[in-house]
Every structure is written in C-alpha cells, then in structure tokens.
Design a protein around this motif. Structure first.
Motif, PDB file in Angstrom:
ATOM      1  N   GLY A   1       9.666  -5.746   8.356  1.00 54.01           N
ATOM      2  CA  GLY A   1       8.456  -4.941   8.255  1.00 54.01           C
ATOM      3  C   GLY A   1       7.259  -5.865   8.311  1.00 54.01           C
ATOM      4  N   SER A   2       6.080  -5.274   8.367  1.00 56.09           N
ATOM      5  CA  SER A   2       4.873  -6.088   8.447  1.00 56.09           C
ATOM      6  C   SER A   2       3.740  -5.445   7.665  1.00 56.09           C
ATOM      7  CB  SER A   2       4.457  -6.268   9.907  1.00 56.09           C
ATOM      8  OG  SER A   2       3.328  -7.106   9.989  1.00 56.09           O
ATOM      9  N   MET A   3       2.860  -6.307   7.178  1.00 58.22           N
ATOM     10  CA  MET A   3       1.612  -5.904   6.551  1.00 58.22           C
ATOM     11  C   MET A   3       0.541  -6.842   7.082  1.00 58.22           C
ATOM     12  SD  MET A   3       2.261  -5.475   2.503  1.00 58.22           S
ATOM     13  CE  MET A   3       3.817  -6.169   2.021  1.00 58.22           C
ATOM     14  N   ILE A   4      -0.718  -6.421   6.941  1.00 54.85           N
ATOM     15  CA  ILE A   4      -1.832  -7.285   7.306  1.00 54.85           C
ATOM     16  C   ILE A   4      -2.765  -7.383   6.101  1.00 54.85           C
ATOM     17  CG2 ILE A   4      -3.819  -7.611   8.821  1.00 54.85           C
ATOM     18  CD1 ILE A   4      -2.264  -6.128  11.022  1.00 54.85           C
ATOM     19  N   CYS A   5      -2.989  -8.584   5.641  1.00 52.80           N
ATOM     20  CA  CYS A   5      -3.959  -8.956   4.622  1.00 52.80           C
ATOM     21  C   CYS A   5      -4.064  -7.988   3.451  1.00 52.80           C
ATOM     22  CB  CYS A   5      -5.310  -9.211   5.286  1.00 52.80           C
ATOM     23  SG  CYS A   5      -6.496 -10.021   4.187  1.00 52.80           S
ATOM     24  N   TYR A   6      -5.074  -7.151   3.438  1.00 51.98           N
ATOM     25  CA  TYR A   6      -5.392  -6.288   2.299  1.00 51.98           C
ATOM     26  C   TYR A   6      -4.241  -5.336   1.958  1.00 51.98           C
ATOM     27  CZ  TYR A   6      -8.657  -3.603  -0.690  1.00 51.98           C
ATOM     28  OH  TYR A   6      -9.293  -2.987  -1.742  1.00 51.98           O
ATOM     29  N   ASP A   7      -3.361  -5.045   2.914  1.00 52.48           N
ATOM     30  CA  ASP A   7      -2.202  -4.188   2.645  1.00 52.48           C
ATOM     31  C   ASP A   7      -1.374  -4.726   1.484  1.00 52.48           C
ATOM     32  OD1 ASP A   7      -2.669  -2.353   4.754  1.00 52.48           O
ATOM     33  OD2 ASP A   7      -1.525  -3.574   6.169  1.00 52.48           O
ATOM     34  N   ARG A   8      -1.319  -6.039   1.350  1.00 55.47           N
ATOM     35  CA  ARG A   8      -0.473  -6.639   0.325  1.00 55.47           C
ATOM     36  C   ARG A   8      -1.022  -6.448  -1.088  1.00 55.47           C
ATOM     37  NH1 ARG A   8      -3.409 -10.995   2.345  1.00 55.47           N
ATOM     38  NH2 ARG A   8      -4.384 -12.226   0.708  1.00 55.47           N
ATOM     39  N   GLU A   9      -2.262  -6.013  -1.210  1.00 52.43           N
ATOM     40  CA  GLU A   9      -2.869  -5.786  -2.522  1.00 52.43           C
ATOM     41  C   GLU A   9      -2.373  -4.489  -3.168  1.00 52.43           C
ATOM     42  OE1 GLU A   9      -4.710  -8.142  -3.947  1.00 52.43           O
ATOM     43  OE2 GLU A   9      -4.442  -9.331  -2.120  1.00 52.43           O
ATOM     44  N   PHE A  10      -1.680  -3.680  -2.407  1.00 49.99           N
ATOM     45  CA  PHE A  10      -1.188  -2.399  -2.896  1.00 49.99           C
ATOM     46  C   PHE A  10       0.342  -2.460  -2.983  1.00 49.99           C
ATOM     47  CE2 PHE A  10      -5.164  -1.803  -0.721  1.00 49.99           C
ATOM     48  CZ  PHE A  10      -5.875  -0.976  -1.589  1.00 49.99           C
ATOM     49  N   PRO A  11       0.902  -2.381  -4.185  1.00 48.71           N
ATOM     50  CA  PRO A  11       2.368  -2.473  -4.329  1.00 48.71           C
ATOM     51  C   PRO A  11       3.108  -1.436  -3.500  1.00 48.71           C
ATOM     52  CG  PRO A  11       1.294  -2.470  -6.484  1.00 48.71           C
ATOM     53  CD  PRO A  11       0.224  -2.206  -5.469  1.00 48.71           C
ATOM     54  N   GLU A  12       2.466  -0.310  -3.239  1.00 51.14           N
ATOM     55  CA  GLU A  12       3.120   0.743  -2.463  1.00 51.14           C
ATOM     56  C   GLU A  12       3.473   0.278  -1.055  1.00 51.14           C
ATOM     57  OE1 GLU A  12       0.185   1.096  -4.040  1.00 51.14           O
ATOM     58  OE2 GLU A  12       0.703   2.435  -5.695  1.00 51.14           O
ATOM     59  N   SER A  13       2.685  -0.628  -0.509  1.00 49.00           N
ATOM     60  CA  SER A  13       2.960  -1.118   0.851  1.00 49.00           C
ATOM     61  C   SER A  13       4.342  -1.755   0.921  1.00 49.00           C
ATOM     62  CB  SER A  13       1.895  -2.133   1.278  1.00 49.00           C
ATOM     63  OG  SER A  13       0.604  -1.600   1.165  1.00 49.00           O
ATOM     64  N   ALA A  14       4.611  -2.690   0.024  1.00 50.74           N
ATOM     65  CA  ALA A  14       5.917  -3.361   0.010  1.00 50.74           C
ATOM     66  C   ALA A  14       7.023  -2.394  -0.389  1.00 50.74           C
ATOM     67  CB  ALA A  14       5.881  -4.553  -0.931  1.00 50.74           C
ATOM     68  N   ARG A  15       6.717  -1.492  -1.308  1.00 51.40           N
ATOM     69  CA  ARG A  15       7.716  -0.516  -1.751  1.00 51.40           C
ATOM     70  C   ARG A  15       8.137   0.372  -0.586  1.00 51.40           C
ATOM     71  NH1 ARG A  15       7.863   4.696  -3.696  1.00 51.40           N
ATOM     72  NH2 ARG A  15       9.492   5.101  -5.231  1.00 51.40           N
ATOM     73  N   ILE A  16       7.185   0.846   0.188  1.00 51.11           N
ATOM     74  CA  ILE A  16       7.500   1.693   1.348  1.00 51.11           C
ATOM     75  C   ILE A  16       8.373   0.922   2.330  1.00 51.11           C
ATOM     76  CG2 ILE A  16       6.499   2.782   3.410  1.00 51.11           C
ATOM     77  CD1 ILE A  16       4.071   3.524   1.558  1.00 51.11           C
ATOM     78  N   LEU A  17       7.993  -0.334   2.612  1.00 47.89           N
ATOM     79  CA  LEU A  17       8.780  -1.134   3.550  1.00 47.89           C
ATOM     80  C   LEU A  17      10.198  -1.360   3.024  1.00 47.89           C
ATOM     81  CD1 LEU A  17       6.018  -3.629   4.686  1.00 47.89           C
ATOM     82  CD2 LEU A  17       7.194  -1.943   6.130  1.00 47.89           C
ATOM     83  N   MET A  18      10.329  -1.631   1.713  1.00 47.27           N
ATOM     84  CA  MET A  18      11.645  -1.831   1.121  1.00 47.27           C
ATOM     85  C   MET A  18      12.478  -0.559   1.225  1.00 47.27           C
ATOM     86  SD  MET A  18      13.546  -1.110  -1.934  1.00 47.27           S
ATOM     87  CE  MET A  18      12.252  -0.459  -2.923  1.00 47.27           C
ATOM     88  N   LEU A  19      11.870   0.588   0.930  1.00 47.08           N
ATOM     89  CA  LEU A  19      12.602   1.853   1.006  1.00 47.08           C
ATOM     90  C   LEU A  19      13.017   2.176   2.448  1.00 47.08           C
ATOM     91  CD1 LEU A  19      10.576   4.017  -1.542  1.00 47.08           C
ATOM     92  CD2 LEU A  19      12.926   3.155  -1.800  1.00 47.08           C
ATOM     93  N   LYS A  20      12.277   1.657   3.417  1.00 48.98           N
ATOM     94  CA  LYS A  20      12.634   1.859   4.823  1.00 48.98           C
ATOM     95  C   LYS A  20      13.643   0.820   5.313  1.00 48.98           C
ATOM     96  CE  LYS A  20       8.527   4.327   6.333  1.00 48.98           C
ATOM     97  NZ  LYS A  20       7.502   4.454   7.357  1.00 48.98           N
ATOM     98  N   GLY A  21      14.069  -0.085   4.409  1.00 47.07           N
ATOM     99  CA  GLY A  21      15.135  -1.026   4.746  1.00 47.07           C
ATOM    100  C   GLY A  21      14.699  -2.435   5.075  1.00 47.07           C
ATOM    101  N   ALA A  22      13.435  -2.784   4.879  1.00 45.50           N
ATOM    102  CA  ALA A  22      12.977  -4.143   5.214  1.00 45.50           C
ATOM    103  C   ALA A  22      13.675  -5.190   4.357  1.00 45.50           C
ATOM    104  CB  ALA A  22      11.465  -4.253   5.048  1.00 45.50           C
ATOM    105  N   GLU A  23      14.213  -6.191   5.016  1.00 43.80           N
ATOM    106  CA  GLU A  23      14.796  -7.337   4.340  1.00 43.80           C
ATOM    107  C   GLU A  23      13.819  -8.519   4.353  1.00 43.80           C
ATOM    108  OE1 GLU A  23      19.308  -7.481   5.522  1.00 43.80           O
ATOM    109  OE2 GLU A  23      18.099  -6.748   7.229  1.00 43.80           O
ATOM    110  N   LEU A  24      12.885  -8.467   5.264  1.00 41.29           N
ATOM    111  CA  LEU A  24      11.864  -9.499   5.440  1.00 41.29           C
ATOM    112  C   LEU A  24      10.551  -8.798   5.757  1.00 41.29           C
ATOM    113  CD1 LEU A  24      11.035 -12.522   5.899  1.00 41.29           C
ATOM    114  CD2 LEU A  24      11.742 -12.202   8.282  1.00 41.29           C
ATOM    115  N   ILE A  25       9.486  -9.199   5.053  1.00 39.22           N
ATOM    116  CA  ILE A  25       8.160  -8.639   5.332  1.00 39.22           C
ATOM    117  C   ILE A  25       7.268  -9.767   5.813  1.00 39.22           C
ATOM    118  CG2 ILE A  25       6.140  -7.465   4.391  1.00 39.22           C
ATOM    119  CD1 ILE A  25       8.016  -6.199   2.292  1.00 39.22           C
ATOM    120  N   LEU A  26       6.770  -9.641   7.024  1.00 41.42           N
ATOM    121  CA  LEU A  26       5.869 -10.628   7.602  1.00 41.42           C
ATOM    122  C   LEU A  26       4.433 -10.188   7.329  1.00 41.42           C
ATOM    123  CD1 LEU A  26       7.698 -11.092  11.018  1.00 41.42           C
ATOM    124  CD2 LEU A  26       7.885 -12.534   8.980  1.00 41.42           C
ATOM    125  N   VAL A  27       3.640 -11.069   6.719  1.00 43.58           N
ATOM    126  CA  VAL A  27       2.267 -10.734   6.348  1.00 43.58           C
ATOM    127  C   VAL A  27       1.319 -11.692   7.024  1.00 43.58           C
ATOM    128  CG1 VAL A  27       0.658 -10.431   4.426  1.00 43.58           C
ATOM    129  CG2 VAL A  27       3.091  -9.940   4.082  1.00 43.58           C
TER     130      VAL A  27
END
Length: 173
Positions: A147-173
C-alpha cells in the motif's frame, strides 16, 4: 522475504527534464546497490512547488501516461526494479499529489493520490484522493501486498489501519 528499499532523500531541480534525468540516475544507483524498490520524495516531478498560478501548475502537471511517468515504467522494466514515482498529477483537469507503483517488469500496479490534503497553505489547491489502495507487487524474491501513503496521510492512524485491513504487508510512504 527480505527486500531492500531505496528511500531517496534527494533534492529536486528546477525543471521536469532535470528531475527526470536526476531520477533516472538515482534509480540506477539504487539498482547497483542491490535495491528491489525505489521510492521517490513527494511530488518529485516538480519538487513540490505549488507557489504558481493554477494554470502554470496545470501546464507542468503530468497525466499518468505522459512521458515523465512512462519513462519510469520503462526504466523499471529495463533495470528490473520496482519504482514508486511521485508527481503533480493532472487528473480530469484537477491537480493531485500522486504516485504510481511499477513492478520490476514495468507493469503499473497502483496509482494513488494523497487523501489527506491540507486545507491551508499552498496545498489547498489540490484535489484529494478517494481511497487507499493495496496491490500485489511481484518482486524477484516473491509477491508482497503493498500500500502507499503520501506525507500528511501518515498523521492519521486510520490511513495505516485501512491499508492493513486491505492486506498491506508493506506500506511505502
């Protein structure tokens, strides 16, 4: 599985053409260093320069199939390395802060636009992305869900939670 990721911490130049050349050079350095994935700094195409008129920004914004982005697709295939390229995107005549992930065969795996844009400062002119995405990235070492996020996305825990629930094993930021 062990993957080596190059998180490029490089300064942009003043032009799309120079950022393209510099980006190509750093992908080659990453490959020489044994990296499997290259991640560019936010909005690499224009160096996150947003202090111009909307029309001037639209003139330098890239569509997903423009030569700037496509060069990195071809480079991923040629160098056999996954590339997450970042750019100011012209998406349906609106500006977005986006990235595109190519696998080591040059296949487009995901296009993502920053969801959490700031409503203040220069970034207020950007259209927010709609969702977070996860794709299966094929690497020479096997497949991994990314999964991926850009900058300010990482300030919201929901961003990573959504990616994890969608199966992300690696998040590129």
């Amino acid at each position: 599985m062990i993957l080596k990721v190059a998180m490029l911490q490089i300064l942009p130049t003043n032009s799309l053409e120079e950022n393209l050349k510099k980006g190509i050079a750093y992908v080659k350095k990453a490959k020489e260093a044994g990296c499997d994935i290259v991640v560019f700094p936010e909005m690499w195409s224009n160096g996150y320069v947003l202090d111009k008129s909307y029309d001037e920004l639209m003139a330098v914004a890239q569509k997903i199939d423009d030569p700037f982005v496509d060069t990195f697709r071809l480079l991923a295939k040629k160098m056999q390395i996954a590339i997450l390229i970042t750019f100011l995107e012209n998406h349906n005549h609106k500006l977005r802060n986006s990235c595109c992930l190519f696998d080591y065969r040059g296949n487009k795996k995901m296009v993502y636009a920053k969801v959490h844009t700031c409503c203040f400062g220069l970034e207020r002119i950007l259209e927010a992305g709609e969702d977070f995405y996860v794709c299966e990235l094929d690497t020479p070492h096997g497949k991994i869900n990314v999964g991926s996020m850009i900058c300010y996305d990482r300030e919201f825990p929901e961003s990573a939670r959504i990616l994890m629930l969608k199966g992300a094993e690696l998040i590129l930021v």
